[in-house]
Design a protein around this motif. Structure first.
Motif, PDB file in Angstrom:
ATOM      1  N   GLU A  58       0.847  -1.194   0.000  1.00 37.23           N
ATOM      2  CA  GLU A  58       0.000   0.000   0.000  1.00 37.23           C
ATOM      3  C   GLU A  58       0.879   1.240   0.000  1.00 37.23           C
ATOM      4  O   GLU A  58       1.757   1.384   0.850  1.00 37.23           O
ATOM      5  CB  GLU A  58      -0.926   0.024   1.225  1.00 37.23           C
ATOM      6  N   ASN A 118      -4.467   4.916  -2.195  1.00 39.12           N
ATOM      7  CA  ASN A 118      -5.627   5.514  -1.527  1.00 39.12           C
ATOM      8  C   ASN A 118      -6.156   6.682  -2.344  1.00 39.12           C
ATOM      9  O   ASN A 118      -5.388   7.504  -2.835  1.00 39.12           O
ATOM     10  CB  ASN A 118      -5.227   6.032  -0.146  1.00 39.12           C
ATOM     11  N   GLU A 150      -8.027   2.122  -3.413  1.00 36.90           N
ATOM     12  CA  GLU A 150      -8.762   1.967  -2.144  1.00 36.90           C
ATOM     13  C   GLU A 150      -9.598   3.209  -1.873  1.00 36.90           C
ATOM     14  O   GLU A 150      -9.106   4.326  -1.959  1.00 36.90           O
ATOM     15  CB  GLU A 150      -7.787   1.834  -0.960  1.00 36.90           C
ATOM     16  N   ASP A 180     -11.809   0.414   1.915  1.00 39.03           N
ATOM     17  CA  ASP A 180     -10.906   0.601   3.044  1.00 39.03           C
ATOM     18  C   ASP A 180     -11.722   0.807   4.320  1.00 39.03           C
ATOM     19  O   ASP A 180     -12.887   1.198   4.260  1.00 39.03           O
ATOM     20  CB  ASP A 180     -10.061   1.858   2.755  1.00 39.03           C
ATOM     21  N   LYS A 201     -10.872  -4.151   3.293  1.00 37.05           N
ATOM     22  CA  LYS A 201      -9.881  -4.093   4.360  1.00 37.05           C
ATOM     23  C   LYS A 201     -10.613  -3.867   5.674  1.00 37.05           C
ATOM     24  O   LYS A 201     -11.266  -2.835   5.856  1.00 37.05           O
ATOM     25  CB  LYS A 201      -8.884  -2.957   4.089  1.00 37.05           C
TER      26      LYS A 201
HETATM   27 CA    CA Z   1      -5.792   2.552   2.866  1.00 36.88          CA
END
Ligand code: CA
Ligand code: C2E
Ligand code: CA
Ligand code: CA
Length: 280
Positions: A58, A118, A150, A180, A201
């Motif tokens: 990530e 992200n 995400e 997320d 997640k």
């Molecule tokens: Ca994240």
């Protein structure tokens, strides 16, 4: 009724004005940082529990404000960027830089893991979003399949039709999607059926609760089972202890991210990690 009368009100507006000013300054600083490429990335590996293989990384943004010398945590500048609207420029910049990074790995013969980026839901809602992504993908045509975007779930509910369309278009380009901080927002579990999502997640707060809270355990196990039925892969986030790791295993979650196995690391360390894995 206001406590403290007029003086309190004056103080209150003064504080607001102060905050507003701080945010304007930060927005200018961010804008300058974009122009000067002042941002960096840390990458946090996501491991498959069974063999500790790195299945994903990530990308996490890092910013040292050049004017103040201060390292500003992303939770702070991302929130400010969302309020001021500069977030979509940051998100596109991040996407372009990460795309270049992944493309560089490919060029050097290093197989990139799935790389998670992200993005603010505000960015995805913009009219030119997919056009902006396409512009970047044209420069790096070989990398779509290595990327995953995400989105935090909080904002999803309002614009579900639009978001579904955007997720589908990303999928057409080989870009995977993840929700997320799952469990913190309003997304009904049934929504997962309708939106093409590759990963969820599980939020750190549930993972932290696993050791002590039997309800957290039941919730996580249910999420994992349901996701599996829907073909969605589940990542447990913020795993800090052996107990949390074991509880996630019991719940059926085999992808883990957290300080227990790795903090976010520099790009050079990622490459060392991948090359080591390659050699075995
Ligand atoms: Ca994240
Ligand atoms: P997030 O997407 O939920 O990212 C995970 C955060 O948890 C990261 O914080 C990571 O360093 C931290 N973390 C990972 N493992 C553990 C653990 O075991 N324990 C604890 N206590 N924390 C752990 P970070 O890097 O400070 O990022 C904070 C948030 O800022 C991110 O939360 C994400 O929402 C946002 N963010 C970061 N980079 C970007 C970006 O490039 N674009 C956008 N739009 N948002 C970003
Ligand atoms: Ca998260
Ligand atoms: Ca978060």
């Amino acid at each position: 009724k206001r406590p403290g009368g007029g003086g309190g009100y004056a103080f209150f507006t003064k504080e607001l004005a102060e905050r507003d000013l701080q945010e304007r300054i930060m927005t200018l600083d961010l804008s300058r940082a974009l122009a000067g490429n002042d941002f960096e990335f840390a990458f946090q590996p996501i491991f498959r529990r069974a063999d500790r293989a790195v299945v994903a990384i990530e990308a996490l943004l890092r910013w040292t404000n050049r004017r103040t010398g201060e390292m500003v945590p992303p939770a702070r500048f991302i929130a400010a960027a969302e309020r001021s609207g500069i977030i979509s420029r940051i998100d596109h910049w991040v996407f372009a830089r990460v795309a270049a990074y992944v493309s560089g790995l490919v060029t050097r013969g290093i197989a990139p893991p799935l790389t998670m980026i992200n993005m603010s839901p505000l960015t995805l809602e913009e009219a030119g979003f997919i056009a902006g992504i396409d512009q970047i993908l044209r420069k790096f045509p070989d990398i779509g399949g290595h990327l995953c975007i995400e989105i935090t779930e909080g904002v999803m509910v309002d614009d579900r039709v639009r978001l579904r369309e955007t997720f589908r278009k990303l999928g057409d380009r080989g870009i995977r999607t993840a929700i997320d901080d799952f469990g913190t927002g309003q997304t009904s579990v049934a929504l997962l059926r309708d939106i093409p999502v590759g990963f969820i997640k599980i939020d750190r707060s549930y993972v932290a609760g696993l050791e002590t809270d039997p309800q957290a355990m039941a919730i996580v196990a249910t999420i994992v089972r349901l996701s599996r039925d829907l073909g969605i892969r589940v990542i447990g986030e913020g795993v800090e202890t052996q107990e949390q790791l074991s509880a996630l295993e019991t719940a059926g979650c085999d992808l883990i991210q957290g300080y227990l196995w790795s903090r976010p690391i520099a790009a050079a360390e990622v490459e060392a990690l991948l090359e080591r894995a390659d050699a075995t």
